[in-house]
Motif scaffolding. Structure first.
Motif, PDB file in Angstrom:
ATOM      1  N   LYS A 147       0.838  -1.198   0.000  1.00  0.00           N
ATOM      2  CA  LYS A 147       0.000   0.000   0.000  1.00  0.00           C
ATOM      3  C   LYS A 147       0.873   1.249   0.000  1.00  0.00           C
ATOM      4  O   LYS A 147       0.560   2.239  -0.678  1.00  0.00           O
ATOM      5  CB  LYS A 147      -0.937  -0.012   1.208  1.00  0.00           C
ATOM      6  CG  LYS A 147      -2.007   1.056   1.177  1.00  0.00           C
ATOM      7  CD  LYS A 147      -3.048   0.825   2.257  1.00  0.00           C
ATOM      8  CE  LYS A 147      -3.902  -0.390   1.974  1.00  0.00           C
ATOM      9  NZ  LYS A 147      -5.035  -0.539   2.928  1.00  0.00           N
ATOM     10  N   GLY A 148       1.978   1.202   0.726  1.00  0.00           N
ATOM     11  CA  GLY A 148       2.898   2.335   0.745  1.00  0.00           C
ATOM     12  C   GLY A 148       3.505   2.596  -0.624  1.00  0.00           C
ATOM     13  O   GLY A 148       3.662   3.752  -1.036  1.00  0.00           O
ATOM     14  N   THR A 149       3.847   1.529  -1.337  1.00  0.00           N
ATOM     15  CA  THR A 149       4.365   1.669  -2.704  1.00  0.00           C
ATOM     16  C   THR A 149       3.335   2.360  -3.592  1.00  0.00           C
ATOM     17  O   THR A 149       3.654   3.275  -4.355  1.00  0.00           O
ATOM     18  CB  THR A 149       4.697   0.287  -3.291  1.00  0.00           C
ATOM     19  OG1 THR A 149       5.676  -0.345  -2.473  1.00  0.00           O
ATOM     20  CG2 THR A 149       5.214   0.405  -4.715  1.00  0.00           C
ATOM     21  N   PHE A 150       2.101   1.944  -3.472  1.00  0.00           N
ATOM     22  CA  PHE A 150       1.040   2.510  -4.305  1.00  0.00           C
ATOM     23  C   PHE A 150       0.799   3.976  -3.974  1.00  0.00           C
ATOM     24  O   PHE A 150       0.642   4.806  -4.880  1.00  0.00           O
ATOM     25  CB  PHE A 150      -0.240   1.705  -4.116  1.00  0.00           C
ATOM     26  CG  PHE A 150      -1.386   2.156  -4.985  1.00  0.00           C
ATOM     27  CD1 PHE A 150      -1.271   2.160  -6.361  1.00  0.00           C
ATOM     28  CD2 PHE A 150      -2.590   2.566  -4.415  1.00  0.00           C
ATOM     29  CE1 PHE A 150      -2.326   2.566  -7.166  1.00  0.00           C
ATOM     30  CE2 PHE A 150      -3.644   2.977  -5.219  1.00  0.00           C
ATOM     31  CZ  PHE A 150      -3.511   2.982  -6.597  1.00  0.00           C
ATOM     32  N   LEU A 151       0.782   4.315  -2.706  1.00  0.00           N
ATOM     33  CA  LEU A 151       0.583   5.716  -2.326  1.00  0.00           C
ATOM     34  C   LEU A 151       1.718   6.586  -2.867  1.00  0.00           C
ATOM     35  O   LEU A 151       1.483   7.732  -3.279  1.00  0.00           O
ATOM     36  CB  LEU A 151       0.492   5.834  -0.799  1.00  0.00           C
ATOM     37  CG  LEU A 151      -0.739   5.184  -0.151  1.00  0.00           C
ATOM     38  CD1 LEU A 151      -0.667   5.315   1.362  1.00  0.00           C
ATOM     39  CD2 LEU A 151      -2.029   5.791  -0.681  1.00  0.00           C
ATOM     40  N   GLY A 152       2.944   6.040  -2.883  1.00  0.00           N
ATOM     41  CA  GLY A 152       4.062   6.777  -3.467  1.00  0.00           C
ATOM     42  C   GLY A 152       3.881   7.007  -4.951  1.00  0.00           C
ATOM     43  O   GLY A 152       4.216   8.083  -5.470  1.00  0.00           O
ATOM     44  N   GLU A 201      -8.042   7.923   0.768  1.00  0.00           N
ATOM     45  CA  GLU A 201      -8.572   7.631  -0.565  1.00  0.00           C
ATOM     46  C   GLU A 201      -7.661   6.661  -1.310  1.00  0.00           C
ATOM     47  O   GLU A 201      -8.135   5.742  -1.985  1.00  0.00           O
ATOM     48  CB  GLU A 201      -8.715   8.931  -1.355  1.00  0.00           C
ATOM     49  CG  GLU A 201      -9.799   9.863  -0.848  1.00  0.00           C
ATOM     50  CD  GLU A 201      -9.777  11.191  -1.568  1.00  0.00           C
ATOM     51  OE1 GLU A 201     -10.858  11.622  -2.019  1.00  0.00           O
ATOM     52  OE2 GLU A 201      -8.695  11.795  -1.705  1.00  0.00           O
ATOM     53  N   GLY A 202      -6.355   6.868  -1.190  1.00  0.00           N
ATOM     54  CA  GLY A 202      -5.406   5.981  -1.849  1.00  0.00           C
ATOM     55  C   GLY A 202      -5.495   4.565  -1.319  1.00  0.00           C
ATOM     56  O   GLY A 202      -5.374   3.599  -2.079  1.00  0.00           O
ATOM     57  N   SER A 203      -5.731   4.421  -0.032  1.00  0.00           N
ATOM     58  CA  SER A 203      -5.882   3.097   0.564  1.00  0.00           C
ATOM     59  C   SER A 203      -7.135   2.402   0.035  1.00  0.00           C
ATOM     60  O   SER A 203      -7.120   1.193  -0.249  1.00  0.00           O
ATOM     61  CB  SER A 203      -5.943   3.207   2.092  1.00  0.00           C
ATOM     62  OG  SER A 203      -4.720   3.680   2.611  1.00  0.00           O
ATOM     63  N   LEU A 204      -8.224   3.166  -0.110  1.00  0.00           N
ATOM     64  CA  LEU A 204      -9.455   2.598  -0.667  1.00  0.00           C
ATOM     65  C   LEU A 204      -9.242   2.136  -2.110  1.00  0.00           C
ATOM     66  O   LEU A 204      -9.721   1.068  -2.513  1.00  0.00           O
ATOM     67  CB  LEU A 204     -10.579   3.630  -0.611  1.00  0.00           C
ATOM     68  CG  LEU A 204     -11.154   3.943   0.770  1.00  0.00           C
ATOM     69  CD1 LEU A 204     -12.120   5.115   0.693  1.00  0.00           C
ATOM     70  CD2 LEU A 204     -11.856   2.716   1.346  1.00  0.00           C
ATOM     71  N   LEU A 205      -8.508   2.934  -2.881  1.00  0.00           N
ATOM     72  CA  LEU A 205      -8.237   2.571  -4.266  1.00  0.00           C
ATOM     73  C   LEU A 205      -7.341   1.338  -4.341  1.00  0.00           C
ATOM     74  O   LEU A 205      -7.545   0.455  -5.175  1.00  0.00           O
ATOM     75  CB  LEU A 205      -7.596   3.753  -4.999  1.00  0.00           C
ATOM     76  CG  LEU A 205      -7.304   3.562  -6.485  1.00  0.00           C
ATOM     77  CD1 LEU A 205      -8.568   3.193  -7.255  1.00  0.00           C
ATOM     78  CD2 LEU A 205      -6.668   4.832  -7.068  1.00  0.00           C
ATOM     79  N   PHE A 206      -6.343   1.269  -3.472  1.00  0.00           N
ATOM     80  CA  PHE A 206      -5.461   0.094  -3.420  1.00  0.00           C
ATOM     81  C   PHE A 206      -6.275  -1.169  -3.126  1.00  0.00           C
ATOM     82  O   PHE A 206      -6.107  -2.202  -3.787  1.00  0.00           O
ATOM     83  CB  PHE A 206      -4.400   0.297  -2.347  1.00  0.00           C
ATOM     84  CG  PHE A 206      -3.474  -0.879  -2.173  1.00  0.00           C
ATOM     85  CD1 PHE A 206      -2.359  -1.031  -2.987  1.00  0.00           C
ATOM     86  CD2 PHE A 206      -3.710  -1.826  -1.190  1.00  0.00           C
ATOM     87  CE1 PHE A 206      -1.503  -2.126  -2.825  1.00  0.00           C
ATOM     88  CE2 PHE A 206      -2.866  -2.918  -1.020  1.00  0.00           C
ATOM     89  CZ  PHE A 206      -1.758  -3.070  -1.845  1.00  0.00           C
ATOM     90  N   ASP A 207      -7.157  -1.086  -2.138  1.00  0.00           N
ATOM     91  CA  ASP A 207      -7.980  -2.251  -1.782  1.00  0.00           C
ATOM     92  C   ASP A 207      -8.899  -2.652  -2.937  1.00  0.00           C
ATOM     93  O   ASP A 207      -9.096  -3.850  -3.202  1.00  0.00           O
ATOM     94  CB  ASP A 207      -8.810  -1.943  -0.537  1.00  0.00           C
ATOM     95  CG  ASP A 207      -7.956  -1.815   0.722  1.00  0.00           C
ATOM     96  OD1 ASP A 207      -6.802  -2.286   0.716  1.00  0.00           O
ATOM     97  OD2 ASP A 207      -8.449  -1.221   1.709  1.00  0.00           O
ATOM     98  N   ALA A 208      -9.450  -1.652  -3.640  1.00  0.00           N
ATOM     99  CA  ALA A 208     -10.319  -1.943  -4.782  1.00  0.00           C
ATOM    100  C   ALA A 208      -9.541  -2.611  -5.909  1.00  0.00           C
ATOM    101  O   ALA A 208     -10.041  -3.533  -6.568  1.00  0.00           O
ATOM    102  CB  ALA A 208     -10.973  -0.655  -5.284  1.00  0.00           C
TER     103      ALA A 208
END
Length: 286
Positions: A147-152, A201-208
């Motif tokens: 998730k941290g990679t994705f938020l970056g 929001e980024g966490s929600l998108l990652f989970d989706a």
């Protein structure tokens, strides 16, 4: 175009058929599809298939110390063939682009429908010798893709539209037009919103993203190649369903047309009930 879930299923099916088998030859019928010349295709003869794996949207067939890499593009497909191949039509005619023939005559047929040909076949020493693979971003289902990679990634993308970020193979490997539509619908986000967003929001998108891809893989695992296209289409919530009812809220699925593709979305779920401007329609009205 097959995306990560379909390529994952194709790799699993082909690995079950090909691993441990000896290659007799690779026949190229659509000369333009072969993008490399060294090693020559004759180097595959007599080599044993080690494994079939996925790299983004690419299929990687390891044959001895050589890699036969396939990118199916928009209209390419693969069919397992149990028996010896029947005589083919004249090279360059019909959808058959190439054949991998095993020592008992069985093998795979690689086809491409339509007139716009973009199927690509590579015979290389290392997968990274294929330019498209060398440029791939991280795989969204790898252990390293946290998730941290994705938020970056979202932060670095800044004001870029999130739809484009998700389907950019140099940023994230394997997601294309269809599954980016599905991921954004699951996350209830507009395809035009900026990639830079809050951590929540980024966490929600990652989970989706994870849930959408893993669910699609679960549906397609174990299916024959001939069934994968139908399964992909049947599992879509919004992509390819313009004018139909959203299965979540019942609103009408809309689309936005671009030069060479179209996206689909639900206004109620994703844009606060406001339809997005259809740029293709706007051009027609001028």
């Amino acid at each position: 175009m097959p995306e990560l879930p379909e390529i994952h299923a194709l790799a699993a099916e082909l690995d079950a058929h090909l691993a441990g088998r000896t290659v007799n030859r690779l026949d190229i019928l659509a000369v333009a599809a072969l993008k490399t010349y060294d090693p020559p295709i004759s180097a595959l003869a007599g080599q044993v298939v080690r494994a079939v794996t996925r790299r983004g949207k690419y299929l990687d067939i390891s044959i001895g110390e050589i890699h036969l890499v396939l990118h199916l593009a928009r209209a390419g497909w693969i069919r397992w063939r149990e028996g010896s191949p029947v005589p083919s039509v004249r090279p360059g005619r019909g959808p058959l682009a190439a054949r991998l023939v095993l020592d008992d005559g069985s093998g795979i047929d690689i086809t491409e429908e339509g007139t716009k040909k973009s199927l690509a076949i590579f015979v290389v020493g290392e997968p990274a010798d294929v330019p498209g693979i060398a440029r791939l971003g991280p795989d969204p289902l790898s252990a390293e893709f946290t998730k941290g990679t994705f938020l970056g990634i979202l932060t670095a993308a800044g004001r870029s539209q999130i739809k484009g970020v998700l389907r950019n193979q140099g940023i994230i490997a394997g997601i294309g037009n269809a599954y980016s539509d599905e991921i954004l619908h699951a996350a209830k986000m507009s395809p035009f919103r900026p990639a830079s967003m809050s951590a929540e929001e980024g966490s929600l998108l990652f989970d989706a993203m994870q849930a959408t891809l893993l669910t699609a893989i679960s549906r397609s695992t174990g299916l024959a190649a001939s069934e994968l296209k139908r399964e992909k289409k049947s599992g879509m919530q919004v992509h390819g369903r313009t004018g139909q009812r959203c299965p979540v809220c019942g609103d009408t699925v809309r689309q936005v047309i671009f030069a060479d593709s179209a996206l689909q979305y639900c206004p109620t779920c994703q844009t606060g009930g406001k339809p997005l401007a259809d740029r293709g329609l706007s051009r027609l009205l001028k």
